[in-house]
Write a protein that holds these residues in place. Structure first.
Motif, PDB file in Angstrom:
ATOM      1  N   LEU A   1       4.724   9.562   5.399  1.00  0.00           N
ATOM      2  CA  LEU A   1       3.805   9.190   4.325  1.00  0.00           C
ATOM      3  C   LEU A   1       4.043  10.032   3.076  1.00  0.00           C
ATOM      4  CD1 LEU A   1       1.438   7.697   3.094  1.00  0.00           C
ATOM      5  CD2 LEU A   1      -0.122   9.226   4.325  1.00  0.00           C
ATOM      6  N   ASP A   2       4.199  11.343   3.220  1.00  0.00           N
ATOM      7  CA  ASP A   2       4.419  12.209   2.063  1.00  0.00           C
ATOM      8  C   ASP A   2       5.696  11.807   1.316  1.00  0.00           C
ATOM      9  OD1 ASP A   2       2.144  13.605   2.648  1.00  0.00           O
ATOM     10  OD2 ASP A   2       3.177  15.255   3.668  1.00  0.00           O
ATOM     11  N   SER A   3       6.702  11.393   2.050  1.00  0.00           N
ATOM     12  CA  SER A   3       7.950  10.965   1.415  1.00  0.00           C
ATOM     13  C   SER A   3       7.746   9.677   0.620  1.00  0.00           C
ATOM     14  CB  SER A   3       9.037  10.763   2.469  1.00  0.00           C
ATOM     15  OG  SER A   3       9.350  11.985   3.110  1.00  0.00           O
ATOM     16  N   LEU A   4       6.936   8.783   1.137  1.00  0.00           N
ATOM     17  CA  LEU A   4       6.642   7.544   0.414  1.00  0.00           C
ATOM     18  C   LEU A   4       5.918   7.834  -0.900  1.00  0.00           C
ATOM     19  CD1 LEU A   4       5.608   5.311   3.427  1.00  0.00           C
ATOM     20  CD2 LEU A   4       7.447   4.789   1.821  1.00  0.00           C
ATOM     21  N   VAL A   5       4.996   8.779  -0.864  1.00  0.00           N
ATOM     22  CA  VAL A   5       4.265   9.137  -2.084  1.00  0.00           C
ATOM     23  C   VAL A   5       5.224   9.731  -3.116  1.00  0.00           C
ATOM     24  CG1 VAL A   5       2.467  10.620  -3.053  1.00  0.00           C
ATOM     25  CG2 VAL A   5       2.084   9.472  -0.850  1.00  0.00           C
ATOM     26  N   GLU A   6       6.094  10.635  -2.694  1.00  0.00           N
ATOM     27  CA  GLU A   6       7.036  11.253  -3.626  1.00  0.00           C
ATOM     28  C   GLU A   6       8.053  10.244  -4.152  1.00  0.00           C
ATOM     29  OE1 GLU A   6       8.741  13.881  -6.120  1.00  0.00           O
ATOM     30  OE2 GLU A   6       6.827  14.053  -5.043  1.00  0.00           O
ATOM     31  N   LEU A   7       8.519   9.353  -3.295  1.00  0.00           N
ATOM     32  CA  LEU A   7       9.445   8.319  -3.742  1.00  0.00           C
ATOM     33  C   LEU A   7       8.785   7.434  -4.800  1.00  0.00           C
ATOM     34  CD1 LEU A   7      12.191   6.887  -3.410  1.00  0.00           C
ATOM     35  CD2 LEU A   7      11.119   5.457  -1.646  1.00  0.00           C
ATOM     36  N   ALA A   8       7.517   7.119  -4.599  1.00  0.00           N
ATOM     37  CA  ALA A   8       6.794   6.292  -5.579  1.00  0.00           C
ATOM     38  C   ALA A   8       6.674   7.003  -6.921  1.00  0.00           C
ATOM     39  CB  ALA A   8       5.414   5.928  -5.040  1.00  0.00           C
ATOM     40  N   ARG A   9       6.414   8.320  -6.887  1.00  0.00           N
ATOM     41  CA  ARG A   9       6.324   9.089  -8.137  1.00  0.00           C
ATOM     42  C   ARG A   9       7.629   8.999  -8.923  1.00  0.00           C
ATOM     43  NH1 ARG A   9       3.671  13.424  -5.036  1.00  0.00           N
ATOM     44  NH2 ARG A   9       1.423  13.322  -5.417  1.00  0.00           N
ATOM     45  N   ARG A  10       8.732   9.067  -8.210  1.00  0.00           N
ATOM     46  CA  ARG A  10      10.021   9.081  -8.897  1.00  0.00           C
ATOM     47  C   ARG A  10      10.443   7.680  -9.341  1.00  0.00           C
ATOM     48  NH1 ARG A  10      13.525  13.507  -5.327  1.00  0.00           N
ATOM     49  NH2 ARG A  10      11.804  15.021  -5.081  1.00  0.00           N
TER      50      ARG A  10
ATOM     51  N   PRO B   1       0.797  -1.238   0.000  1.00  0.00           N
ATOM     52  CA  PRO B   1       0.000   0.000   0.000  1.00  0.00           C
ATOM     53  C   PRO B   1       0.824   1.281   0.000  1.00  0.00           C
ATOM     54  CG  PRO B   1      -0.698  -1.518   1.754  1.00  0.00           C
ATOM     55  CD  PRO B   1       0.614  -1.990   1.259  1.00  0.00           C
ATOM     56  N   VAL B   2       2.147   1.200   0.295  1.00  0.00           N
ATOM     57  CA  VAL B   2       2.959   2.407   0.364  1.00  0.00           C
ATOM     58  C   VAL B   2       4.008   2.457  -0.745  1.00  0.00           C
ATOM     59  CG1 VAL B   2       2.575   2.752   2.819  1.00  0.00           C
ATOM     60  CG2 VAL B   2       4.512   1.332   2.076  1.00  0.00           C
ATOM     61  N   GLY B   3       3.848   1.614  -1.739  1.00  0.00           N
ATOM     62  CA  GLY B   3       4.729   1.629  -2.903  1.00  0.00           C
ATOM     63  C   GLY B   3       3.910   1.823  -4.161  1.00  0.00           C
ATOM     64  N   GLU B   4       4.613   2.093  -5.295  1.00  0.00           N
ATOM     65  CA  GLU B   4       3.858   2.271  -6.523  1.00  0.00           C
ATOM     66  C   GLU B   4       3.367   0.907  -7.016  1.00  0.00           C
ATOM     67  OE1 GLU B   4       8.011   1.382  -7.855  1.00  0.00           O
ATOM     68  OE2 GLU B   4       7.203   2.751  -6.389  1.00  0.00           O
ATOM     69  N   PRO B   5       2.176   0.839  -7.622  1.00  0.00           N
ATOM     70  CA  PRO B   5       1.307   1.980  -7.938  1.00  0.00           C
ATOM     71  C   PRO B   5       0.274   2.310  -6.855  1.00  0.00           C
ATOM     72  CG  PRO B   5       0.444   0.030  -8.982  1.00  0.00           C
ATOM     73  CD  PRO B   5       1.692  -0.412  -8.248  1.00  0.00           C
ATOM     74  N   ARG B   6       0.140   1.457  -5.837  1.00  0.00           N
ATOM     75  CA  ARG B   6      -0.975   1.591  -4.887  1.00  0.00           C
ATOM     76  C   ARG B   6      -0.961   2.935  -4.155  1.00  0.00           C
ATOM     77  NH1 ARG B   6      -3.182  -3.509  -3.497  1.00  0.00           N
ATOM     78  NH2 ARG B   6      -3.153  -4.767  -5.408  1.00  0.00           N
TER      79      ARG B   6
ATOM     80  N   ARG C   1      13.784  -5.851   8.033  1.00  0.00           N
ATOM     81  CA  ARG C   1      13.979  -4.648   7.227  1.00  0.00           C
ATOM     82  C   ARG C   1      15.421  -4.518   6.770  1.00  0.00           C
ATOM     83  NH1 ARG C   1      13.718   1.042  10.103  1.00  0.00           N
ATOM     84  NH2 ARG C   1      15.855   0.398  10.560  1.00  0.00           N
ATOM     85  N   ASP C   2      16.376  -4.834   7.650  1.00  0.00           N
ATOM     86  CA  ASP C   2      17.787  -4.626   7.338  1.00  0.00           C
ATOM     87  C   ASP C   2      18.256  -5.503   6.182  1.00  0.00           C
ATOM     88  OD1 ASP C   2      17.803  -2.824   9.387  1.00  0.00           O
ATOM     89  OD2 ASP C   2      18.707  -4.194  10.851  1.00  0.00           O
ATOM     90  N   GLY C   3      17.577  -6.591   5.926  1.00  0.00           N
ATOM     91  CA  GLY C   3      17.989  -7.496   4.858  1.00  0.00           C
ATOM     92  C   GLY C   3      17.340  -7.221   3.521  1.00  0.00           C
ATOM     93  N   LEU C   4      16.628  -6.114   3.392  1.00  0.00           N
ATOM     94  CA  LEU C   4      15.959  -5.780   2.130  1.00  0.00           C
ATOM     95  C   LEU C   4      16.908  -5.017   1.205  1.00  0.00           C
ATOM     96  CD1 LEU C   4      12.549  -4.576   3.611  1.00  0.00           C
ATOM     97  CD2 LEU C   4      12.931  -6.706   2.329  1.00  0.00           C
ATOM     98  N   PRO C   5      16.691  -5.057  -0.123  1.00  0.00           N
ATOM     99  CA  PRO C   5      17.521  -4.258  -1.037  1.00  0.00           C
ATOM    100  C   PRO C   5      17.289  -2.771  -0.842  1.00  0.00           C
ATOM    101  CG  PRO C   5      15.729  -5.327  -2.221  1.00  0.00           C
ATOM    102  CD  PRO C   5      15.707  -5.888  -0.843  1.00  0.00           C
ATOM    103  N   ALA C   6      18.149  -1.946  -1.442  1.00  0.00           N
ATOM    104  CA  ALA C   6      18.269  -0.531  -1.104  1.00  0.00           C
ATOM    105  C   ALA C   6      16.961   0.241  -1.118  1.00  0.00           C
ATOM    106  CB  ALA C   6      19.280   0.124  -2.044  1.00  0.00           C
ATOM    107  N   LEU C   7      16.256   0.281  -2.254  1.00  0.00           N
ATOM    108  CA  LEU C   7      15.028   1.077  -2.333  1.00  0.00           C
ATOM    109  C   LEU C   7      13.914   0.489  -1.487  1.00  0.00           C
ATOM    110  CD1 LEU C   7      14.901   2.311  -6.027  1.00  0.00           C
ATOM    111  CD2 LEU C   7      14.449   3.700  -4.008  1.00  0.00           C
ATOM    112  N   THR C   8      13.838  -0.823  -1.407  1.00  0.00           N
ATOM    113  CA  THR C   8      12.820  -1.463  -0.579  1.00  0.00           C
ATOM    114  C   THR C   8      13.075  -1.166   0.892  1.00  0.00           C
ATOM    115  OG1 THR C   8      12.856  -3.250  -2.215  1.00  0.00           O
ATOM    116  CG2 THR C   8      11.583  -3.624  -0.211  1.00  0.00           C
ATOM    117  N   ARG C   9      14.342  -1.211   1.283  1.00  0.00           N
ATOM    118  CA  ARG C   9      14.699  -0.897   2.675  1.00  0.00           C
ATOM    119  C   ARG C   9      14.406   0.565   2.986  1.00  0.00           C
ATOM    120  NH1 ARG C   9      19.679   0.612   4.485  1.00  0.00           N
ATOM    121  NH2 ARG C   9      20.563   0.004   2.459  1.00  0.00           N
ATOM    122  N   LEU C  10      14.605   1.437   1.995  1.00  0.00           N
ATOM    123  CA  LEU C  10      14.269   2.851   2.201  1.00  0.00           C
ATOM    124  C   LEU C  10      12.769   3.024   2.422  1.00  0.00           C
ATOM    125  CD1 LEU C  10      14.862   5.861   2.267  1.00  0.00           C
ATOM    126  CD2 LEU C  10      14.886   5.853  -0.248  1.00  0.00           C
ATOM    127  N   ARG C  11      11.955   2.328   1.647  1.00  0.00           N
ATOM    128  CA  ARG C  11      10.499   2.401   1.870  1.00  0.00           C
ATOM    129  C   ARG C  11      10.150   1.936   3.283  1.00  0.00           C
ATOM    130  NH1 ARG C  11       9.908   0.561  -3.630  1.00  0.00           N
ATOM    131  NH2 ARG C  11       9.027   2.234  -4.893  1.00  0.00           N
TER     132      ARG C  11
END
Length: 566
Positions: free
Chosen positions: A310-319, A257-262, A291-301
């Motif tokens: 939440l706003d950062s998650l939305v902007e990260l998904a846009r990019r 729910p906090v990644g693209e496209p959702r 969490r620590d064992g996830l790849p870079a962008l997934t770990r950032l999410r």
């Protein structure tokens, strides 16, 4: 004892009973060796009558009628209890089995005394899956990616289910399949994976009535996911294995729910509601090692979720939505009867620049331009940039909707961009062997198209292998040429490689013996570039006269790579 019992839960299946039944009734295992148990869960349409009619016509069909329980769990449990087979195969009412599925699955099961056997899944609800990359005789949840396959459409040793009292939750329980499967995987001593033969046809109903499509609230759905998580934690000790097993649900269900496209599809209170539910669960149910064992962008999410951005998650998904795969075909040629394709796979941001890593005081940071201005993402470190990078070529048999994996993986490496910037790419030579590609068997007649798939820094993309990406050695990029053909099999099929379709995608056209008329291994057709024309003439000059005449005749026809013909 029968070899296999097929268990099918049924509720208001209607005409789908007749659509599914033929594939179950005519299994090559033989009617004397298996049975089909339909458990009617109090259907209110004519399903009960349809099932009784099937049982009256076929001695190896049995029907159990019961009051409605509201979910497939109880019917499956009843089917296991009623079964007389050594193994149980679960099938949903709107799906099918391929004709030899039970035979192949049971042979693998008995050879290894398997507790669970996963059969290759195809159909409109299934895409390519790394789980079915290779056939595996014996494995466990500790050494194979079994957690990536949590549907129950598998074969189970009935004695194993009974000994461990493995049953589906009964009643309206979301993710009941996952709960059943994680409990089964954690108890199984031997699991086998059959990737060489398609077995289960997972269909999307044309009326949208698949049970998996039922809606639910975030509180309900993630409440049931928490039950799955707690089941894993109960059966394992804290540590690397537990973190590994929990990582799949964190990555797939929790972050969805906090990644693209959702996260870009919901707004306002609806988005905030999902965010609050999954954040609470992330903080309460998962150890930090997950969490620590996830790849870079997934770990950032995961970091932004747990920190409440939440706003950062939305902007990260846009990019990240704009990140595109970049595939280069560095070389392609036939050698020793195999098509060798050398590729480089990378990622580019929406602005066309490479997805980069930047060195900063001995640390490697995730692309600062991608993350610029995103609160909580500043200076995001990537300590192991190659650790989660993997990829491969895939070949899609379009006529049968089958995906096959050539026997090679791409190798991750860093590529310097200058100024302390680097990118992660996957490179390698992939031999495509027409004699063994299809599960150790020759490719079937028809059109086969080649794709590439990769995971880099937590970004997963699939790309077409196209002519526009191919190395031309300085020749005119519009040059059109076939780069060879081979004859394979005891009754020779002609395998012709070339670029086809509107995107110029790499294709292998397999022609049956009646159409395999080209008796020599190599044929080139050119429309430009003098060096290539000279090479073609040299090849033709050394061919026997009758073959040369045939080749010239074929060269004058319409472009065979245009996709107009198979």
């Amino acid at each position: 004892m029968l070899k296999v019992s097929i268990v099918v839960p049924v509720y208001n299946a209607g005409r789908y009973i007749e659509m599914c039944a033929p594939s179950l009734l005519r299994q090559t295992l033989g009617e004397h060796a298996y049975e089909i148990i339909y458990v009617d869960d109090g259907s209110t349409d004519d399903s009960a009558q349809r099932l009784d009619q099937l049982a009256a016509q076929h001695p190896h069909v049995r029907v159990v009628h019961q009051e409605n329980s509201g979910w497939p769990g109880k019917p499956r449990n009843v089917g296991v209890r009623e079964a007389r087979g050594e193994y149980v195969q679960f099938v949903d009412q709107d799906d099918e089995l391929t004709p030899a599925a039970l035979e192949h699955l049971h042979r693998l099961a008995t050879r290894n005394r398997s507790d669970i056997v996963l059969g290759k899944v195809i159909g409109t609800m299934a895409g390519p899956s790394n789980v079915f990359k290779r056939t595996v005789e014996r494995c466990t949840v500790e050494d194979a990616p079994l957690m990536e396959s949590l549907t129950p459409h598998k074969m189970f040793r009935r004695g194993f289910l009974l000994a461990h009292d493995l049953r589906f939750p009964e009643g309206p329980v979301r993710l009941e399949d996952q709960l059943f499967m994680v409990r089964a995987y954690l108890r199984a001593k031997t699991v086998s994976i059959l990737a060489d033969h398609p077995c289960y046809v997972w269909n999307r109903r044309d009326d949208g009535g698949n049970t998996s499509s039922r809606g639910s609230t975030p509180e309900d759905y993630y409440g049931h996911l928490r039950t799955v998580v707690e089941a894993i934690k109960k059966e394992t000790r804290p540590g690397l294995l537990q973190d590994h097993l929990l990582r799949r649900s964190y990555r797939v269900e929790l972050l969805r729910p906090v990644g693209e496209p959702r996260v870009l599809q919901r707004t306002g209170k609806a988005l905030e509601r999902y965010f609050d539910v999954v954040r609470d669960m992330a903080l309460e149910a998962y150890p930090p090692g997950v969490r620590d064992g996830l790849p870079a962008l997934t770990r950032l999410r995961a970091h932004l979720l747990e920190e409440g951005h939440l706003d950062s998650l939305v902007e990260l998904a846009r990019r990240t939505r704009g990140i595109r795969p970049e595939l280069t075909v560095d070389d392609i040629r036939w050698r020793d009867g195999k098509l060798h394709v050398t590729t480089t796979f990378g990622m580019r941001r929406a602005d066309g620049e490479p997805l980069a890593l930047v060195e900063c005081y001995g640390r490697m940071l995730l692309d600062p331009e991608l993350l610029d201005g995103i609160k909580g993402a500043e200076g995001w470190e990537v300590p192991h940039p190659l650790g989660h990078a993997h990829g491969e070529l895939l070949v899609h048999d379009t006529a049968r909707d089958l995906w096959w994996y050539p026997d090679a993986d791409l190798t991750p490496r860093t590529q310097p961009l200058g100024g302390g910037r680097h990118r992660v790419v996957l490179t390698g030579e992939t031999p495509i062997d027409p004699l063994t590609l299809a599960g150790g068997r020759p490719m079937e007649p028809g059109r086969h198209v080649v794709w590439a798939s990769a995971q880099l820094l937590g970004v997963g993309r699939r790309a077409r292998v196209t002519r526009s990406d191919a190395a031309t050695g300085g020749a005119d990029p519009d040059v059109s040429f076939g780069f060879g053909s081979v004859r394979v099999g005891t009754r020779p099929h002609l395998v012709v490689s070339g670029w086809g379709g509107p995107d110029g995608q790499l294709r292998l056209s397999v022609r049956p013996p009646s159409q395999a008329t080209l008796p020599h291994r190599i044929f080139l057709r050119t429309t430009s570039a003098p060096p290539i024309r000279r090479a073609a003439r040299n090849v033709l000059h050394h061919l026997p006269p009758d073959v040369r005449r045939r080749a010239k005749k074929l060269a004058r026809r319409a472009d065979p790579w245009s996709g107009a013909r198979p």
